[in-house]
Design an enzyme around this catalytic site. Structure first.
Site, PDB file in Angstrom:
ATOM      1  N   HIS A 207      32.728  47.862 -14.977  1.00 16.69           N
ATOM      2  CA  HIS A 207      33.862  47.583 -15.859  1.00 16.69           C
ATOM      3  C   HIS A 207      35.193  47.540 -15.115  1.00 16.69           C
ATOM      4  O   HIS A 207      36.197  47.117 -15.690  1.00 16.69           O
ATOM      5  CB  HIS A 207      33.911  48.583 -17.025  1.00 16.69           C
ATOM      6  CG  HIS A 207      34.333  49.966 -16.652  1.00 16.69           C
ATOM      7  ND1 HIS A 207      33.429  50.980 -16.433  1.00 16.69           N
ATOM      8  CD2 HIS A 207      35.557  50.511 -16.490  1.00 16.69           C
ATOM      9  CE1 HIS A 207      34.088  52.094 -16.154  1.00 16.69           C
ATOM     10  NE2 HIS A 207      35.381  51.838 -16.177  1.00 16.69           N
TER      11      HIS A 207
ATOM     12  N   ASP B 166      26.450  49.835 -15.246  1.00 13.79           N
ATOM     13  CA  ASP B 166      27.892  49.932 -15.004  1.00 13.79           C
ATOM     14  C   ASP B 166      28.180  50.194 -13.533  1.00 13.79           C
ATOM     15  O   ASP B 166      29.020  51.012 -13.180  1.00 13.79           O
ATOM     16  CB  ASP B 166      28.538  51.008 -15.881  1.00 13.79           C
ATOM     17  CG  ASP B 166      30.060  50.872 -15.932  1.00 13.79           C
ATOM     18  OD1 ASP B 166      30.565  49.783 -15.606  1.00 13.79           O
ATOM     19  OD2 ASP B 166      30.737  51.860 -16.285  1.00 13.79           O
TER      20      ASP B 166
ATOM     21  N   SER C 195      37.978  55.402 -12.800  1.00 14.55           N
ATOM     22  CA  SER C 195      36.664  54.754 -12.817  1.00 14.55           C
ATOM     23  C   SER C 195      36.339  54.130 -11.470  1.00 14.55           C
ATOM     24  O   SER C 195      37.156  53.415 -10.889  1.00 14.55           O
ATOM     25  CB  SER C 195      36.627  53.673 -13.901  1.00 14.55           C
ATOM     26  OG  SER C 195      36.664  54.242 -15.177  1.00 14.55           O
TER      27      SER C 195
ATOM     28  N   GLY D  26      41.886  54.625 -14.539  1.00 10.90           N
ATOM     29  CA  GLY D  26      42.089  54.323 -13.126  1.00 10.90           C
ATOM     30  C   GLY D  26      41.160  55.107 -12.230  1.00 10.90           C
ATOM     31  O   GLY D  26      40.921  54.731 -11.078  1.00 10.90           O
TER      32      GLY D  26
END
Length: 205
Positions: free
Chosen positions: A69, A111, A195, A193
């Site tokens: 993502h 992901d 991630s 941020g």
């Protein structure tokens, strides 16, 4: 209590035996800092999109592990043609635009994504890189109560690299309710941020 997906937001368990100390040795921190990058997805012309995330360099050749993502849309399954890579030179300053990368592997279901550095900031091809990197560890070695240390670009309080610490609080399954180890619960401070950044634990081999 926050959650980290052990498959989606991979935990880097740098397997150092420092006995569950409350702080990381300086040399370990320096290594992680230099391997943590800010990622900004862009279109084919290099125009930045309105998002950013973190990533961790996992090989000296410039392969970066991050979340899907961060570099793509999990709904329509589109991936950014280019990814701007910013590296940390000084911890009290914003990361510097250093490279361009391209997504070479991605799985929206897990992901996860791998970005490879392919050009310098002037879009000249690069090769023979020897970058600082972190090694992947075994998340199965983690246990409740292990210290956890999170590096990334939270976006809260500025654009500089942020460090936070906490402990492993437990594990849950894919649906966040059933049993399993797909998710890790922790109490370290994180924010937008973070991630793609690699949490580090004090788990020993």
């Amino acid at each position: 209590m926050r959650n980290i997906k052990l498959l989606g937001w991979v935990v880097f368990t740098l397997l150092w035996s420092w006995g569950g100390a409350q702080s990381l040795p300086k040399e370990v921190r320096e290594r992680i800092i230099q391997a943590t990058v800010m990622l900004l997805p862009a279109d084919a012309n290099g125009r930045l999109q309105d998002s950013l995330g973190s990533g961790s360099i996992i090989s000296p050749q410039g392969y970066i592990l991050t979340n899907y993502h961060v570099i793509g849309d999990t709904d329509d399954r589109t991936i950014a043609p280019l990814v701007q890579v910013r590296t940390v030179r000084f911890v009290d300053r914003e990361p510097e635009f250093t490279y361009w990368g391209k997504v070479v592997a991605a799985d929206p279901n897990l992901d996860l994504a791998i970005v490879q550095i392919v050009m310098d900031k002037n879009k000249k091809a690069v090769s023979g890189l020897k970058l600082p990197f972190v090694e992947l560890g075994d998340s199965n070695a983690m246990n409740i109560g292990d210290d956890i240390f999170v590096f990334g670009f939270q976006g809260t309080g500025g654009m500089t690299l942020t460090f936070s610490r906490g402990s492993v609080g437990g594990f849950t399954g894919e649906d966040l309710e059933s049993s399993g180890r797909q998710w890790l619960k922790h109490d370290a401070q994180t924010g937008p941020g973070n991630s793609g950044g690699g949490p580090t634990t004090s788990a020993a081999p």
